[in-house]
Design a protein around this motif. Structure first.
Motif, mmCIF file in Angstrom:
data_model
loop_
_atom_site.group_PDB
_atom_site.id
_atom_site.type_symbol
_atom_site.label_atom_id
_atom_site.label_comp_id
_atom_site.label_asym_id
_atom_site.label_seq_id
_atom_site.Cartn_x
_atom_site.Cartn_y
_atom_site.Cartn_z
ATOM 1 N N PHE A 1 0.732 -1.301 0.023
ATOM 2 C CA PHE A 1 0.010 -0.080 0.007
ATOM 3 C C PHE A 1 0.957 1.224 0.017
ATOM 4 C CE2 PHE A 1 -2.858 -3.045 2.328
ATOM 5 C CZ PHE A 1 -4.035 -3.048 1.262
ATOM 6 N N ILE A 2 0.641 2.342 -1.034
ATOM 7 C CA ILE A 2 1.455 3.382 -1.062
ATOM 8 C C ILE A 2 0.402 4.461 -1.055
ATOM 9 C CG2 ILE A 2 2.822 4.844 -2.679
ATOM 10 C CD1 ILE A 2 4.278 2.040 -2.051
ATOM 11 N N GLY A 3 0.672 5.381 0.075
ATOM 12 C CA GLY A 3 -0.256 6.436 0.473
ATOM 13 C C GLY A 3 0.334 7.826 -0.239
ATOM 14 N N ILE A 4 -0.587 8.665 -0.978
ATOM 15 C CA ILE A 4 -0.437 9.813 -1.464
ATOM 16 C C ILE A 4 -1.353 10.800 -0.884
ATOM 17 C CG2 ILE A 4 -0.086 11.123 -3.729
ATOM 18 C CD1 ILE A 4 0.813 8.660 -4.876
ATOM 19 N N THR A 5 -0.710 11.940 -0.155
ATOM 20 C CA THR A 5 -1.512 12.807 0.447
ATOM 21 C C THR A 5 -1.236 14.195 0.147
ATOM 22 O OG1 THR A 5 -2.951 13.413 2.661
ATOM 23 C CG2 THR A 5 -0.354 12.863 2.725
ATOM 24 N N GLY A 6 -1.695 15.144 0.621
ATOM 25 C CA GLY A 6 -1.457 16.654 0.349
ATOM 26 C C GLY A 6 -2.855 17.394 0.273
ATOM 27 N N ALA A 7 -2.713 18.757 0.204
ATOM 28 C CA ALA A 7 -4.067 19.485 -0.153
ATOM 29 C C ALA A 7 -4.842 19.231 -1.084
ATOM 30 C CB ALA A 7 -3.452 20.896 -0.240
ATOM 31 N N SER A 8 -6.129 19.543 -1.316
ATOM 32 C CA SER A 8 -6.813 19.361 -2.246
ATOM 33 C C SER A 8 -6.423 20.168 -3.495
ATOM 34 C CB SER A 8 -8.239 20.071 -1.785
ATOM 35 O OG SER A 8 -9.178 20.282 -2.996
ATOM 36 N N ALA A 9 -6.355 19.348 -4.692
ATOM 37 C CA ALA A 9 -5.774 20.133 -5.893
ATOM 38 C C ALA A 9 -4.288 20.107 -5.887
ATOM 39 C CB ALA A 9 -6.610 21.218 -6.336
ATOM 40 N N SER A 10 -3.552 19.357 -4.941
ATOM 41 C CA SER A 10 -2.145 19.732 -4.878
ATOM 42 C C SER A 10 -1.452 18.656 -5.988
ATOM 43 C CB SER A 10 -1.589 19.071 -3.425
ATOM 44 O OG SER A 10 -2.118 17.822 -3.304
ATOM 45 N N GLY A 11 -2.387 17.806 -6.437
ATOM 46 C CA GLY A 11 -1.795 16.839 -7.823
ATOM 47 C C GLY A 11 -1.602 15.257 -7.416
ATOM 48 N N LYS A 12 -2.559 15.005 -6.126
ATOM 49 C CA LYS A 12 -2.659 13.638 -5.756
ATOM 50 C C LYS A 12 -2.877 12.745 -6.987
ATOM 51 C CE LYS A 12 -5.524 14.674 -2.409
ATOM 52 N NZ LYS A 12 -5.658 16.096 -2.821
ATOM 53 N N SER A 13 -4.006 13.181 -7.570
ATOM 54 C CA SER A 13 -4.669 12.145 -8.454
ATOM 55 C C SER A 13 -3.792 12.047 -9.769
ATOM 56 C CB SER A 13 -6.095 12.652 -9.055
ATOM 57 O OG SER A 13 -6.906 13.005 -7.910
ATOM 58 N N LEU A 14 -3.174 13.266 -10.163
ATOM 59 C CA LEU A 14 -2.121 13.050 -11.142
ATOM 60 C C LEU A 14 -0.873 12.560 -10.882
ATOM 61 C CD1 LEU A 14 -1.506 14.279 -14.203
ATOM 62 C CD2 LEU A 14 -0.365 16.168 -13.114
ATOM 63 N N LEU A 15 -0.357 12.433 -9.679
ATOM 64 C CA LEU A 15 0.559 11.891 -9.192
ATOM 65 C C LEU A 15 0.308 10.146 -9.339
ATOM 66 C CD1 LEU A 15 3.880 11.633 -8.559
ATOM 67 C CD2 LEU A 15 2.834 11.735 -6.327
ATOM 68 N N SER A 16 -0.774 9.842 -8.802
ATOM 69 C CA SER A 16 -1.201 8.394 -8.721
ATOM 70 C C SER A 16 -1.489 7.960 -9.990
ATOM 71 C CB SER A 16 -2.598 8.322 -7.748
ATOM 72 O OG SER A 16 -2.568 8.976 -6.699
ATOM 73 N N ALA A 17 -2.167 8.456 -10.936
ATOM 74 C CA ALA A 17 -2.499 8.257 -12.187
ATOM 75 C C ALA A 17 -1.237 7.972 -13.126
ATOM 76 C CB ALA A 17 -3.420 8.965 -12.970
ATOM 77 N N THR A 18 -0.192 8.936 -13.078
ATOM 78 C CA THR A 18 1.183 8.707 -13.745
ATOM 79 C C THR A 18 1.824 7.662 -13.143
ATOM 80 O OG1 THR A 18 0.899 11.063 -13.644
ATOM 81 C CG2 THR A 18 3.115 10.135 -14.357
ATOM 82 N N ILE A 19 1.931 7.349 -11.817
ATOM 83 C CA ILE A 19 2.486 6.064 -11.455
ATOM 84 C C ILE A 19 1.933 4.875 -11.920
ATOM 85 C CG2 ILE A 19 3.360 4.858 -9.284
ATOM 86 C CD1 ILE A 19 3.582 7.654 -8.026
ATOM 87 N N TYR A 20 0.546 4.959 -11.761
ATOM 88 C CA TYR A 20 -0.261 3.736 -12.264
ATOM 89 C C TYR A 20 0.003 3.393 -13.737
ATOM 90 C CZ TYR A 20 -4.355 1.172 -13.767
ATOM 91 O OH TYR A 20 -5.073 0.185 -14.374
ATOM 92 N N GLN A 21 -0.183 4.432 -14.732
ATOM 93 C CA GLN A 21 0.221 4.242 -15.900
ATOM 94 C C GLN A 21 1.515 3.632 -16.131
ATOM 95 O OE1 GLN A 21 -2.134 4.305 -18.441
ATOM 96 N NE2 GLN A 21 -3.666 5.160 -17.522
ATOM 97 N N GLU A 22 2.418 4.174 -15.694
ATOM 98 C CA GLU A 22 3.791 3.774 -15.901
ATOM 99 C C GLU A 22 4.121 2.466 -15.713
ATOM 100 O OE1 GLU A 22 6.591 7.158 -15.583
ATOM 101 O OE2 GLU A 22 5.065 8.485 -16.365
ATOM 102 N N LEU A 23 3.830 2.201 -14.223
ATOM 103 C CA LEU A 23 4.097 0.911 -13.495
ATOM 104 C C LEU A 23 3.321 -0.206 -14.248
ATOM 105 C CD1 LEU A 23 4.678 1.446 -9.799
ATOM 106 C CD2 LEU A 23 6.262 0.673 -11.565
ATOM 107 N N LYS A 24 2.285 0.147 -14.709
ATOM 108 C CA LYS A 24 1.370 -0.978 -15.187
ATOM 109 C C LYS A 24 1.936 -1.569 -16.386
ATOM 110 C CE LYS A 24 -2.074 0.901 -18.363
ATOM 111 N NZ LYS A 24 -3.439 1.197 -18.578
ATOM 112 N N GLU A 25 2.631 -0.820 -17.221
ATOM 113 C CA GLU A 25 3.474 -1.479 -18.375
ATOM 114 C C GLU A 25 4.540 -2.485 -17.785
ATOM 115 O OE1 GLU A 25 2.615 -0.207 -21.280
ATOM 116 O OE2 GLU A 25 1.486 1.153 -20.486
#
Ligand code: ADP
Ligand SMILES: Nc1ccn([C@@H]2O[C@H](COP(=O)(O)O)[C@@H](O)[C@H]2O)c(=O)n1
Length: 208
Positions: free
Chosen positions: A5-29
């Motif tokens: 389990f990797i936790g990503i936190t920070g303020a609202s609109a700090s970029g949590k979803s973008l960072l998570s989606a980027t890691i997801y997209q790149e690692l799923k390859e």
């Protein structure tokens, strides 16, 4: 095998979803789409369908009480035991849970992202690595204004009023102090390439 389990936190609109989606997209390859998944803390906002819209608009959505962390923890544990979970679907316009859920099968890596994850010791102890995105609040506000008006059905006035009344004060009280519990603090958010490469390397190391 129990998931990482990797936790990503920070303020609202700090970029949590973008960072998570980027890691997801790149690692799923590299690890395969069936081995990595994302859980959003926002999916665990409490259902408010029994309340009037007037009452729902008064809710403080940036306070820990707004979330059903018990259900989130139960789901992390079920995934840990190798079971499927039914993740709630949240409707930001109605401020309620939708009637349908999303089935998530066990994964080797689960990224969990949300504003108040690290405020809860029971969530913290389940995370193998926790990351805090440190984006200046003025940038977060500009991003939030744009996002909430375009995709969460809000007006300019409502975003500003909510920001003044709850978003900023709760950030100061809960989110920012939770930074002390992070293993890694990432400046600028979802486009920090060095951080993305470091997090991917850490996940691959944990998988070995
Ligand atoms: N580093 C960045 N540069 C430019 N825009 C960004 C950056 N990080 C996030 N955004 C944009 O800001 C908005 C909010 O980001 P998001 O990842 O959804 O935030 P959060 O999940 O923390 O609420 C989105 O439109 C996203 O594309
Ligand atoms: N009904 C709701 C529920 C949540 N919010 C806001 O969402 C923010 C958290 O989501 P992010 O994707 O921005 O991290 C939080 O700051 C709540 O204020 C809402 O406005 N309405």
């Amino acid at each position: 095998m129990s998931p990482i389990f990797i936790g990503i936190t920070g303020a609202s609109a700090s970029g949590k979803s973008l960072l998570s989606a980027t890691i997801y997209q790149e690692l799923k390859e590299e690890v395969g789409a069936h081995h990595i998944g994302i859980i959003k803390e926002d999916s665990y906002y409490k259902d408010q369908s029994h309340m009037s819209m007037e009452e729902r608009l008064k809710t403080n959505y940036d306070h820990p009480n707004a979330f059903d962390h018990h259900l989130l923890i139960e789901h992390l544990d079920q995934l840990g035991r190798g079971f499927h979970v039914d993740i709630p679907v949240y409707d930001y316009t109605e401020h309620t849970r939708a009637s349908d859920t999303i089935d998530m099968e066990p994964r080797r890596v689960v990224i969990v992202e949300g504003i108040l994850l690290l405020t809860d010791p029971d969530i913290r102890e389940r995370l193998h690595t926790s990351i805090y995105i440190d984006t200046p609040l003025d940038i977060c506000l500009v991003r939030r204004l744009q996002r909430d008006i375009e995709s969460r059905g809000r007006s300019l006035e409502s975003v500003i009023s909510q920001y003044r009344q709850t978003v900023r004060p709760m950030f100061m009280q809960f989110v920012e102090p939770s930074k002390q519990f992070a293993d890694l603090i990432v400046p600028r958010g979802g486009k920090n390439r060095v951080a993305i490469e470091m997090i991917k390397a850490r996940i691959k190391q944990l998988l070995e």
